[in-house]
Design a protein around this motif. Structure first.
Motif, PDB file in Angstrom:
ATOM      1  N   ASP A 102       0.679  10.636   1.726  1.00  0.00           N
ATOM      2  CA  ASP A 102       1.602  11.246   2.707  1.00  0.00           C
ATOM      3  C   ASP A 102       2.779  10.335   3.069  1.00  0.00           C
ATOM      4  N   TYR A 103       3.109   9.399   2.238  1.00  0.00           N
ATOM      5  CA  TYR A 103       4.268   8.494   2.314  1.00  0.00           C
ATOM      6  C   TYR A 103       4.274   7.544   3.520  1.00  0.00           C
ATOM      7  N   ARG A 104       3.958   8.095   4.699  1.00  0.00           N
ATOM      8  CA  ARG A 104       3.963   7.318   5.947  1.00  0.00           C
ATOM      9  C   ARG A 104       5.272   6.575   6.191  1.00  0.00           C
ATOM     10  N   LEU A 105       6.350   7.323   6.166  1.00  0.00           N
ATOM     11  CA  LEU A 105       7.650   6.731   6.511  1.00  0.00           C
ATOM     12  C   LEU A 105       7.920   7.024   7.987  1.00  0.00           C
ATOM     13  N   LEU A 106       8.800   6.222   8.578  1.00  0.00           N
ATOM     14  CA  LEU A 106       9.167   6.481   9.978  1.00  0.00           C
ATOM     15  C   LEU A 106      10.375   7.407   9.993  1.00  0.00           C
ATOM     16  N   PHE A 163      11.967  -2.595   7.543  1.00  0.00           N
ATOM     17  CA  PHE A 163      10.956  -2.650   8.609  1.00  0.00           C
ATOM     18  C   PHE A 163       9.785  -3.558   8.210  1.00  0.00           C
ATOM     19  N   ALA A 164       9.364  -3.420   6.946  1.00  0.00           N
ATOM     20  CA  ALA A 164       8.223  -4.201   6.458  1.00  0.00           C
ATOM     21  C   ALA A 164       8.512  -5.696   6.470  1.00  0.00           C
ATOM     22  N   PHE A 182       0.662   5.570   0.144  1.00  0.00           N
ATOM     23  CA  PHE A 182      -0.235   6.674   0.468  1.00  0.00           C
ATOM     24  C   PHE A 182       0.287   8.002  -0.055  1.00  0.00           C
ATOM     25  N   ILE A 190       0.843  -1.192   0.000  1.00  0.00           N
ATOM     26  CA  ILE A 190       0.000   0.000   0.000  1.00  0.00           C
ATOM     27  C   ILE A 190       0.884   1.250   0.000  1.00  0.00           C
ATOM     28  N   ARG A 219       9.017   0.042  -0.005  1.00  0.00           N
ATOM     29  CA  ARG A 219       8.520  -0.667   1.172  1.00  0.00           C
ATOM     30  C   ARG A 219       7.287  -1.513   0.817  1.00  0.00           C
TER      31      ARG A 219
END
Lengths: 231, 299
Positions: free
Chosen positions: A89-93, A104-105, A87, A85, A152
């Motif tokens: 807004d990227y949703r990176l840590l 991480f994934a 998004f 998936i 990712r």
């Protein structure tokens, strides 16, 4: 063969708003599909139901043989491991670098270290970021961050890649780059790509399969074409 | 193999998180520490109360006086009857001569008075001291003995001792109540404190969910983190009760106020209580974090 099949799907939120009315469609394995529609068209709800962030009120949604509508909260991870998936807004840590964000994934599903390393580097190569593995998200441009997010999403080699407005925060050139990366993944890995967007230029240029939604209803579903101006 | 890999990662993450969110960890730890101190004190109190209640109960006996100048046949008959009673654990028979001798030894005044008594003048009575199996049935047993032919008076520790045992048992119940209430309160405090820690990691949890981590995998590091907080939080309470109880015991020389109330020996008692405290700390931390993280697993 169909990878996704929706039958008489209706989604009504708890506040009474109906986002999707009686939607039936199917998407073939290996296809590249744009989902287009204006605000309130139900495009986001449709995407969210595919990865079971939302449950349909009625009807069935089969994704890769799994009936998402009946999937229990505890078992959702089994579905998510089969898809990637991306998004807007990227949703990176932010505290992890590029390599760690992608690995991480794999770590959270218990993959072996050497397998993780091999797959992460392969995914980063595919999105063209192999030279930036030690950078942190805030040291990257928006387009690069989105490419990390794509890496990712594909690192576990999913059958399906779901992208929810992945180019929404990017300028036209960067947007085109991202879509090219997605097309490349679609072609080389055979991954089915579903991308929700309202970017006319991209849809018109790519000439792919297009699903058009308006007010929660399917307006058209064409095999190959551009942006439907009626939505 | 996979499970070990995941567990290793979880433990590593848990330790990292304790130090990364240091101020919040300190908040949780102090909250656990304060409550565990009170819990530890309540445990010490209730265990001690339980101990001396038992000691007192153990010492409770029925004293049976035979009629004056009972002959050997009567003694044999009464002894037989007492021996056959189901609630009698043991009995100790003393004839009046022995009783006289004991009393003379106890006090010089008695000694002067009793010196001239010979066996016929001795107004004392032959006695039995009986220990019972079930303290609750002591009055029933006493009544049965009273009815035996040849028995004149039966006395047992009714009244004063009964009330004392009753008072101690209510103190014990209150102490247990306090322990349970405090544990529940701590769990809620921990849930809230850990919720704050987790709130800052909401994004991480939602990403974990999106990339296909199972709820179990997500929960484990938080649960381990709660356990670590529990263990750290129990260090100070354990030090306090260990050294505090030792000092207390030595100061009072093992008895509280009178020889009647005997304190429990520090060893191995304080080690047992310490174990209980660590156990409660771990449990409270675990439950607290497990329920705090649950809220974020519905994405």
């Amino acid at each position: 063969m169909d990878l996704i099949r929706l039958k008489n799907v209706k989604k009504q939120y708890k506040n009474g708003v109906t986002a999707i009315y009686d939607l039936s469609l199917s998407i073939k394995k290996g296809s590249f599909v744009f989902v287009i529609g204006g605000s309130g068209s139900g495009k986001s709800t449709f995407i969210k139901m595919l990865y079971r962030e939302e449950k349909p009120t009625k009807g069935s949604i089969i994704v890769g043989g799994v009936n998402v509508a009946k999937l229990r909260n505890k078992k959702v991870y089994k579905l998510r491991r089969k898809l990637g998936i991306v998004f807007q807004d990227y949703r990176l840590l932010p505290k992890l670098n590029v390599y760690e964000n992608v690995s991480f994934a794999m770590e959270v599903i218990g993959a072996k270290k050497d397998e993780t390393r091999r797959k992460v580097l392969k995914a980063l190569e595919l999105v063209g970021l192999k030279n930036k593995i030690h950078n942190y998200p805030d040291q990257l441009s928006g387009g690069e961050q989105q490419r990390v997010a794509i890496a990712r999403a594909i690192v576990n080699e999913p059958k399906l890649l779901i992208c929810d407005e992945p180019t929404g925060n990017l300028d036209p050139d960067r947007s085109m780059e991202i879509v090219k990366v997605l097309e490349e993944i679609n072609k080389t890995c055979g991954t089915t790509v579903i991308m929700a967007t309202h970017d006319k230029e991209i849809v018109n240029k790519m000439q792919k399969e297009v699903i058009s939604l308006k007010d929660g209803r399917l307006i058209s579903h064409i095999e190959k074409g551009g942006y439907n101006e009626n939505i | 193999m996979k499970i070990f890999r995941m567990l290793g990662r979880s433990i590593r993450d848990a330790f990292k998180s304790v130090f990364r969110n240091f101020s919040l960890s300190i908040a949780s730890i102090s909250c656990i520490t304060i409550t565990l101190i009170i819990v530890a004190l309540s445990i010490l109190a209730s265990f001690n109360v339980e101990n001396f209640t038992k000691e007192i109960e153990k010492d409770m006996t029925i004293v049976v006086f035979l009629e004056s100048n009972s002959d050997e046949n009567t003694i044999r008959y009464v002894t037989n009857r007492i021996k056959n009673l189901s609630n009698v654990e043991s009995y100790d028979f003393k004839d009046k001569a022995t009783v006289k001798k004991e009393m003379q030894q106890e006090s010089s005044i008695f000694n002067t008075i009793m010196e001239d008594w010979n066996n016929e003048d001795n107004p004392l009575k032959d006695t039995y001291q009986i220990k019972v199996k079930k303290i609750e049935d002591i009055s029933k047993t006493a009544k049965t003995i009273e009815k035996i032919k040849g028995v004149s008076v039966v006395r047992y520790g009714a009244g004063m001792v009964d009330k004392m045992v009753q008072a101690f048992s209510s103190i014990e119940k209150v102490a247990y109540g306090v322990v349970i209430a405090l544990v529940v309160v701590t769990v809620f405090l921990i849930i809230n404190t850990i919720k704050l820690t987790i709130f800052s990691r909401k994004r991480e949890i939602s990403i974990m969910r999106l990339v296909g981590a199972s709820n179990f995998t997500i929960k484990i590091p938080f649960i381990i983190e709660g356990m670590i907080l529990g263990v750290i939080g129990s260090i100070i309470p354990i030090c306090i009760i260990t050294f505090g109880y030792l000092a207390f015991y030595q100061h009072f020389d093992g008895y509280l106020y009178s020889k009647l109330i005997e304190l429990i020996q520090p060893e191995p008692f304080i080690y047992e209580v310490s174990l209980i405290i660590v156990g409660i700390g771990i449990l409270v931390g675990m439950i607290g974090s497990a329920s705090a993280v649950r809220k974020y697993l519905k994405v």
